[in-house]
Design a protein around this motif. Structure first.
Motif, PDB file in Angstrom:
ATOM      1  N   ARG A  90      31.449  48.094  40.591  1.00 34.57           N
ATOM      2  CA  ARG A  90      32.802  47.562  40.535  1.00 34.57           C
ATOM      3  C   ARG A  90      33.449  47.736  41.912  1.00 34.57           C
ATOM      4  O   ARG A  90      33.314  48.791  42.533  1.00 34.57           O
ATOM      5  CB  ARG A  90      33.643  48.249  39.455  1.00 34.57           C
ATOM      6  N   ILE A  91      34.113  46.678  42.350  1.00 37.49           N
ATOM      7  CA  ILE A  91      34.771  46.671  43.655  1.00 37.49           C
ATOM      8  C   ILE A  91      36.276  46.578  43.445  1.00 37.49           C
ATOM      9  O   ILE A  91      36.753  45.721  42.689  1.00 37.49           O
ATOM     10  CB  ILE A  91      34.290  45.493  44.525  1.00 37.49           C
ATOM     11  N   ARG A  92      37.033  47.471  44.094  1.00 44.50           N
ATOM     12  CA  ARG A  92      38.495  47.411  44.073  1.00 44.50           C
ATOM     13  C   ARG A  92      38.977  46.642  45.293  1.00 44.50           C
ATOM     14  O   ARG A  92      38.520  46.891  46.408  1.00 44.50           O
ATOM     15  CB  ARG A  92      39.097  48.816  44.072  1.00 44.50           C
ATOM     16  N   VAL A  93      39.907  45.743  45.058  1.00 41.23           N
ATOM     17  CA  VAL A  93      40.351  44.835  46.110  1.00 41.23           C
ATOM     18  C   VAL A  93      41.871  44.904  46.242  1.00 41.23           C
ATOM     19  O   VAL A  93      42.596  44.901  45.241  1.00 41.23           O
ATOM     20  CB  VAL A  93      39.929  43.384  45.790  1.00 41.23           C
ATOM     21  N   ARG A  94      42.331  44.962  47.487  1.00 44.71           N
ATOM     22  CA  ARG A  94      43.761  44.846  47.778  1.00 44.71           C
ATOM     23  C   ARG A  94      44.001  43.499  48.447  1.00 44.71           C
ATOM     24  O   ARG A  94      43.257  43.117  49.359  1.00 44.71           O
ATOM     25  CB  ARG A  94      44.221  45.961  48.718  1.00 44.71           C
ATOM     26  N   PHE A  95      45.015  42.763  47.982  1.00 43.89           N
ATOM     27  CA  PHE A  95      45.311  41.477  48.589  1.00 43.89           C
ATOM     28  C   PHE A  95      46.813  41.294  48.730  1.00 43.89           C
ATOM     29  O   PHE A  95      47.616  42.025  48.136  1.00 43.89           O
ATOM     30  CB  PHE A  95      44.701  40.333  47.769  1.00 43.89           C
ATOM     31  N   ALA A  96      47.187  40.314  49.551  1.00 44.78           N
ATOM     32  CA  ALA A  96      48.592  40.015  49.819  1.00 44.78           C
ATOM     33  C   ALA A  96      48.952  38.660  49.220  1.00 44.78           C
ATOM     34  O   ALA A  96      48.113  37.764  49.121  1.00 44.78           O
ATOM     35  CB  ALA A  96      48.863  40.012  51.320  1.00 44.78           C
ATOM     36  N   LYS A  97      50.219  38.533  48.839  1.00 42.03           N
ATOM     37  CA  LYS A  97      50.782  37.255  48.373  1.00 42.03           C
ATOM     38  C   LYS A  97      51.951  36.943  49.300  1.00 42.03           C
ATOM     39  O   LYS A  97      52.973  37.627  49.263  1.00 42.03           O
ATOM     40  CB  LYS A  97      51.243  37.378  46.921  1.00 42.03           C
ATOM     41  N   ARG A  98      51.790  35.929  50.157  1.00 46.43           N
ATOM     42  CA  ARG A  98      52.707  35.707  51.248  1.00 46.43           C
ATOM     43  C   ARG A  98      53.266  34.289  51.268  1.00 46.43           C
ATOM     44  O   ARG A  98      52.705  33.374  50.649  1.00 46.43           O
ATOM     45  CB  ARG A  98      51.997  35.967  52.589  1.00 46.43           C
ATOM     46  N   GLY A  99      54.362  34.135  52.024  1.00 41.79           N
ATOM     47  CA  GLY A  99      54.919  32.807  52.264  1.00 41.79           C
ATOM     48  C   GLY A  99      55.285  32.079  50.983  1.00 41.79           C
ATOM     49  O   GLY A  99      55.795  32.662  50.029  1.00 41.79           O
TER      50      GLY A  99
ATOM     51  N   THR B 100      27.028  42.005  39.275  1.00 46.61           N
ATOM     52  CA  THR B 100      25.716  42.184  38.646  1.00 46.61           C
ATOM     53  C   THR B 100      24.685  42.756  39.612  1.00 46.61           C
ATOM     54  O   THR B 100      23.567  43.068  39.210  1.00 46.61           O
ATOM     55  CB  THR B 100      25.203  40.842  38.101  1.00 46.61           C
ATOM     56  N   ARG B 101      25.030  42.838  40.878  1.00 43.41           N
ATOM     57  CA  ARG B 101      24.183  43.543  41.853  1.00 43.41           C
ATOM     58  C   ARG B 101      25.085  44.174  42.906  1.00 43.41           C
ATOM     59  O   ARG B 101      26.212  43.716  43.117  1.00 43.41           O
ATOM     60  CB  ARG B 101      23.172  42.604  42.507  1.00 43.41           C
ATOM     61  N   GLU B 102      24.592  45.212  43.526  1.00 39.31           N
ATOM     62  CA  GLU B 102      25.412  45.933  44.490  1.00 39.31           C
ATOM     63  C   GLU B 102      25.596  45.131  45.778  1.00 39.31           C
ATOM     64  O   GLU B 102      24.667  44.457  46.250  1.00 39.31           O
ATOM     65  CB  GLU B 102      24.779  47.288  44.807  1.00 39.31           C
ATOM     66  N   MET B 103      26.818  45.202  46.326  1.00 43.88           N
ATOM     67  CA  MET B 103      27.144  44.535  47.577  1.00 43.88           C
ATOM     68  C   MET B 103      28.028  45.443  48.416  1.00 43.88           C
ATOM     69  O   MET B 103      28.731  46.311  47.865  1.00 43.88           O
ATOM     70  CB  MET B 103      27.883  43.203  47.330  1.00 43.88           C
ATOM     71  N   GLU B 104      27.998  45.251  49.719  1.00 40.29           N
ATOM     72  CA  GLU B 104      28.925  45.966  50.588  1.00 40.29           C
ATOM     73  C   GLU B 104      30.336  45.441  50.346  1.00 40.29           C
ATOM     74  O   GLU B 104      30.545  44.217  50.304  1.00 40.29           O
ATOM     75  CB  GLU B 104      28.551  45.776  52.056  1.00 40.29           C
ATOM     76  N   PRO B 105      31.328  46.332  50.150  1.00 45.53           N
ATOM     77  CA  PRO B 105      32.697  45.868  49.884  1.00 45.53           C
ATOM     78  C   PRO B 105      33.232  44.908  50.938  1.00 45.53           C
ATOM     79  O   PRO B 105      33.925  43.941  50.608  1.00 45.53           O
ATOM     80  CB  PRO B 105      33.500  47.174  49.849  1.00 45.53           C
ATOM     81  N   ASP B 106      32.888  45.134  52.216  1.00 47.89           N
ATOM     82  CA  ASP B 106      33.414  44.255  53.260  1.00 47.89           C
ATOM     83  C   ASP B 106      32.826  42.861  53.156  1.00 47.89           C
ATOM     84  O   ASP B 106      33.487  41.875  53.519  1.00 47.89           O
ATOM     85  CB  ASP B 106      33.127  44.847  54.641  1.00 47.89           C
TER      86      ASP B 106
ATOM     87  N   LEU C 107      47.224  33.841  50.061  1.00 47.71           N
ATOM     88  CA  LEU C 107      46.527  34.814  49.219  1.00 47.71           C
ATOM     89  C   LEU C 107      45.423  35.388  50.105  1.00 47.71           C
ATOM     90  O   LEU C 107      44.372  34.767  50.291  1.00 47.71           O
ATOM     91  CB  LEU C 107      45.934  34.179  47.962  1.00 47.71           C
ATOM     92  N   ASP C 108      45.687  36.553  50.672  1.00 46.55           N
ATOM     93  CA  ASP C 108      44.830  37.100  51.720  1.00 46.55           C
ATOM     94  C   ASP C 108      44.228  38.425  51.278  1.00 46.55           C
ATOM     95  O   ASP C 108      44.965  39.362  50.911  1.00 46.55           O
ATOM     96  CB  ASP C 108      45.639  37.302  53.005  1.00 46.55           C
ATOM     97  N   ILE C 109      42.910  38.508  51.303  1.00 44.76           N
ATOM     98  CA  ILE C 109      42.208  39.743  50.942  1.00 44.76           C
ATOM     99  C   ILE C 109      42.308  40.724  52.112  1.00 44.76           C
ATOM    100  O   ILE C 109      41.878  40.410  53.229  1.00 44.76           O
ATOM    101  CB  ILE C 109      40.737  39.475  50.599  1.00 44.76           C
ATOM    102  N   LEU C 110      42.860  41.901  51.869  1.00 43.93           N
ATOM    103  CA  LEU C 110      43.124  42.866  52.929  1.00 43.93           C
ATOM    104  C   LEU C 110      42.102  43.991  53.003  1.00 43.93           C
ATOM    105  O   LEU C 110      41.801  44.490  54.083  1.00 43.93           O
ATOM    106  CB  LEU C 110      44.521  43.469  52.741  1.00 43.93           C
ATOM    107  N   ASP C 111      41.582  44.412  51.853  1.00 43.28           N
ATOM    108  CA  ASP C 111      40.696  45.570  51.853  1.00 43.28           C
ATOM    109  C   ASP C 111      39.890  45.572  50.564  1.00 43.28           C
ATOM    110  O   ASP C 111      40.290  44.958  49.557  1.00 43.28           O
ATOM    111  CB  ASP C 111      41.516  46.863  51.964  1.00 43.28           C
ATOM    112  N   ALA C 112      38.748  46.241  50.587  1.00 44.07           N
ATOM    113  CA  ALA C 112      37.905  46.366  49.402  1.00 44.07           C
ATOM    114  C   ALA C 112      37.085  47.639  49.520  1.00 44.07           C
ATOM    115  O   ALA C 112      36.621  47.990  50.613  1.00 44.07           O
ATOM    116  CB  ALA C 112      36.986  45.157  49.249  1.00 44.07           C
ATOM    117  N   VAL C 113      36.917  48.331  48.394  1.00 45.27           N
ATOM    118  CA  VAL C 113      36.118  49.558  48.351  1.00 45.27           C
ATOM    119  C   VAL C 113      35.353  49.593  47.041  1.00 45.27           C
ATOM    120  O   VAL C 113      35.697  48.886  46.087  1.00 45.27           O
ATOM    121  CB  VAL C 113      37.001  50.834  48.458  1.00 45.27           C
TER     122      VAL C 113
END
Length: 261
Positions: A19-28, A87-93, A107-113
């Motif tokens: 599972r990947i946690r994602v931070r994103f922005a909602k702008r403009g 369903t398979r492991e990936m690097e968060p970046d 809608l901009d993806i800022l970070d993922a871990v």
């Protein structure tokens, strides 16, 4: 059609292995998207990006994407979060880059871990808001904020689909501060052409129902008659757990915290 054996799921899907946690922005202009619109945009982006999202079982499988604390329609945000099962492991970046490339500007993806315990919902209990008030002086805003924070309780009414609901805004506001007129960093969009633009910064605890920026402005109207002549511009700067010093910890698990204005 094959018979489903007891204990087995119909139309079984590959298991979630990460599972990947994602931070994103909602702008403009995209701040006017509803949460449902944002969720649909992210689901389309997942399909287009080729990220191996896992799905629920059954005859109508859905991508395993979970959300928390969506910002109200009309407000911008630098700190929205979701989790996605893979369903398979990936690097968060790699996930971050793939999703950001196919989402619309705003809608901009800022970070993922990689998600680790505790759950994302257990990492958030408050939000940091920045509210630009075009046409309002810093002195007037400071007086209104002082009046609000001096109260033990301040209830405002909100009209909801189920009827009128009373909300104690003061109980939800952990702290609030008023900035100076036309401070550095105020954009032309925020000022709306006004000669002055005071800035309200506040940490608001999660409550049920959630206290929104409009509710805080309603409380300032009640306590001090503060009515911005043009609509305020609200931006959520952070979400996280509120500590004893009034700062918010980062839900993605780093040691970063917000600082008071």
């Amino acid at each position: 059609m094959a018979r489903v054996r007891p204990g087995e799921a119909a139309n079984p899907a590959p298991p979630t292995v990460q599972r990947i946690r994602v931070r994103f922005a909602k702008r403009g202009r995209l701040r006017f998207l509803s949460h449902r619109d944002v969720a649909r945009s992210v689901e389309r982006a997942v399909r287009r990006s080729g990220v191996p999202v896992s799905h629920s079982h059954g005859f109508s499988p859905h991508p395993r994407i979970s959300w928390i604390g969506a910002a109200p329609t009309g407000t911008a945000s630098e700190a929205e979060y979701f989790e996605i099962g893979l369903t398979r492991e990936m690097e968060p970046d790699v996930v971050r880059t793939a999703l950001d490339a196919v989402l619309p500007d705003g809608l901009d993806i800022l970070d993922a871990v990689v998600a680790t315990p505790p759950a994302l919902a257990d990492r958030v209990d408050a939000s940091l808001w920045r509210i630009a008030l075009p046409g309002v002086s810093g002195a007037d805003l400071r007086a209104a904020v002082e009046g609000l924070m001096a109260k033990d309780s301040l209830v405002v009414d909100r009209i909801m689909p189920s009827g009128k609901r009373q909300i104690d805004v003061r109980a939800a506001v952990a702290w609030a501060e008023a900035g100076e007129d036309s401070p550095g960093g105020v954009t032309p969009e925020e000022t709306g052409g006004a000669a002055v633009c005071a800035i309200l910064t506040a940490v608001v605890r999660q409550t049920t129902p959630a206290v929104r920026p409009d509710d805080v402005l309603g409380a300032l109207d009640v306590v001090a008659g503060l009515k911005p002549p043009v609509p305020a511009k609200s931006t959520r700067l952070a979400q996280g757990l509120l500590d004893d010093s009034g700062r918010l910890t980062d839900p993605l698990g780093s040691d970063r915290v917000t600082t008071r204005a």
